[in-house]
Scaffold this motif. Structure first.
Motif, PDB file in Angstrom:
ATOM      1  N   SER A   2       0.831  -1.202   0.000  1.00 48.70           N
ATOM      2  CA  SER A   2       0.000   0.000   0.000  1.00 48.70           C
ATOM      3  C   SER A   2       0.867   1.254   0.000  1.00 48.70           C
ATOM      4  O   SER A   2       2.032   1.226   0.352  1.00 48.70           O
ATOM      5  N   GLU A   6      -2.051   4.917   3.706  1.00 49.45           N
ATOM      6  CA  GLU A   6      -3.248   4.232   3.210  1.00 49.45           C
ATOM      7  C   GLU A   6      -3.569   3.035   4.093  1.00 49.45           C
ATOM      8  O   GLU A   6      -2.673   2.322   4.527  1.00 49.45           O
ATOM      9  N   ILE A   7      -4.851   2.835   4.375  1.00 45.64           N
ATOM     10  CA  ILE A   7      -5.281   1.667   5.137  1.00 45.64           C
ATOM     11  C   ILE A   7      -5.712   0.602   4.134  1.00 45.64           C
ATOM     12  O   ILE A   7      -6.532   0.866   3.255  1.00 45.64           O
ATOM     13  N   ARG A   8      -5.153  -0.580   4.255  1.00 44.86           N
ATOM     14  CA  ARG A   8      -5.512  -1.691   3.369  1.00 44.86           C
ATOM     15  C   ARG A   8      -6.536  -2.579   4.043  1.00 44.86           C
ATOM     16  O   ARG A   8      -6.429  -2.864   5.230  1.00 44.86           O
ATOM     17  N   GLU A  75      -7.524  -5.284  13.527  1.00 43.69           N
ATOM     18  CA  GLU A  75      -6.873  -4.066  13.049  1.00 43.69           C
ATOM     19  C   GLU A  75      -5.385  -4.221  13.329  1.00 43.69           C
ATOM     20  O   GLU A  75      -4.987  -4.462  14.471  1.00 43.69           O
ATOM     21  N   LEU A  77      -1.614  -2.684  13.053  1.00 40.55           N
ATOM     22  CA  LEU A  77      -0.657  -1.592  12.845  1.00 40.55           C
ATOM     23  C   LEU A  77       0.726  -2.212  12.969  1.00 40.55           C
ATOM     24  O   LEU A  77       1.009  -2.903  13.953  1.00 40.55           O
ATOM     25  N   HIS A  86      -0.812  -0.237   7.925  1.00 36.59           N
ATOM     26  CA  HIS A  86      -2.088  -0.267   8.636  1.00 36.59           C
ATOM     27  C   HIS A  86      -3.048  -1.124   7.817  1.00 36.59           C
ATOM     28  O   HIS A  86      -3.322  -0.824   6.659  1.00 36.59           O
ATOM     29  N   GLU A  87      -3.533  -2.195   8.431  1.00 38.45           N
ATOM     30  CA  GLU A  87      -4.451  -3.110   7.747  1.00 38.45           C
ATOM     31  C   GLU A  87      -5.690  -3.370   8.593  1.00 38.45           C
ATOM     32  O   GLU A  87      -5.613  -3.430   9.811  1.00 38.45           O
ATOM     33  N   ILE A  88      -6.799  -3.525   7.901  1.00 40.06           N
ATOM     34  CA  ILE A  88      -8.028  -4.014   8.521  1.00 40.06           C
ATOM     35  C   ILE A  88      -8.209  -5.405   7.918  1.00 40.06           C
ATOM     36  O   ILE A  88      -8.362  -5.543   6.700  1.00 40.06           O
TER      37      ILE A  88
END
Length: 143
Positions: A2, A6-8, A75, A77, A86-88
């Motif tokens: 990413s 940006e949150i992936r 979540e 980090l 940063h991933e969800i």
């Protein structure tokens, strides 16, 4: 990977067979360390995480999934290769439809032309003992 800031959103599949789980091997050049994580990948705009999960397994290792059950959201980090990530993660428990996948020692797959990855079965105890690194650590809540 990413872009910065940006949150992936990822859909990952936890596949367990007795005391072992099917994981993909990763390497962090900055930390010079190997880590493992469940297979899956990014959720594309306009698709559900369930559809993304099925698509990723199909694209990466040509596997159909069955008995898919939603486990929860993690979540994550983290720092990878010296950069903040940063991933969800939408986590699913699932099984391989084809039993041949349970006989494999390991297999190689490509996420992109120059990225070869290895997927393999690893005994859960090797992660719990700290011998090997499973990411993200919240994963242990589902084992």
């Amino acid at each position: 990977m990413s872009k910065a800031g940006e949150i992936r959103v990822l859909a990952l599949g936890l596949i367990r067979d007795g005391e072992r789980i099917f994981v993909s091997e990763g390497y962090d050049p900055a930390k010079q360390s190997t880590f493992y994580r469940a297979l899956g990948g990014g959720v594309d705009f306009g698709e559900t995480s369930l559809i993304a999960l099925k698509r990723e397994f199909q694209e990466e290792i040509q596997a159909e999934l069955t008995n898919i059950r939603y486990l929860g959201c993690i979540e994550n980090l983290f720092i990878f290769n010296g950069r903040q990530g940063h991933e969800i993660i939408q986590l699913y428990q699932c099984d391989f439809a084809d039993s041949k996948f349970y006989q494999l020692e390991s297999l190689f797959f490509s996420e992109s032309p120059n990225h070869k990855h290895r997927a393999l079965w690893i005994n859960i105890e090797r992660f719990k003992s700290g011998e090997l690194t499973l990411v993200p650590t919240e994963f242990f809540n589902y084992l």
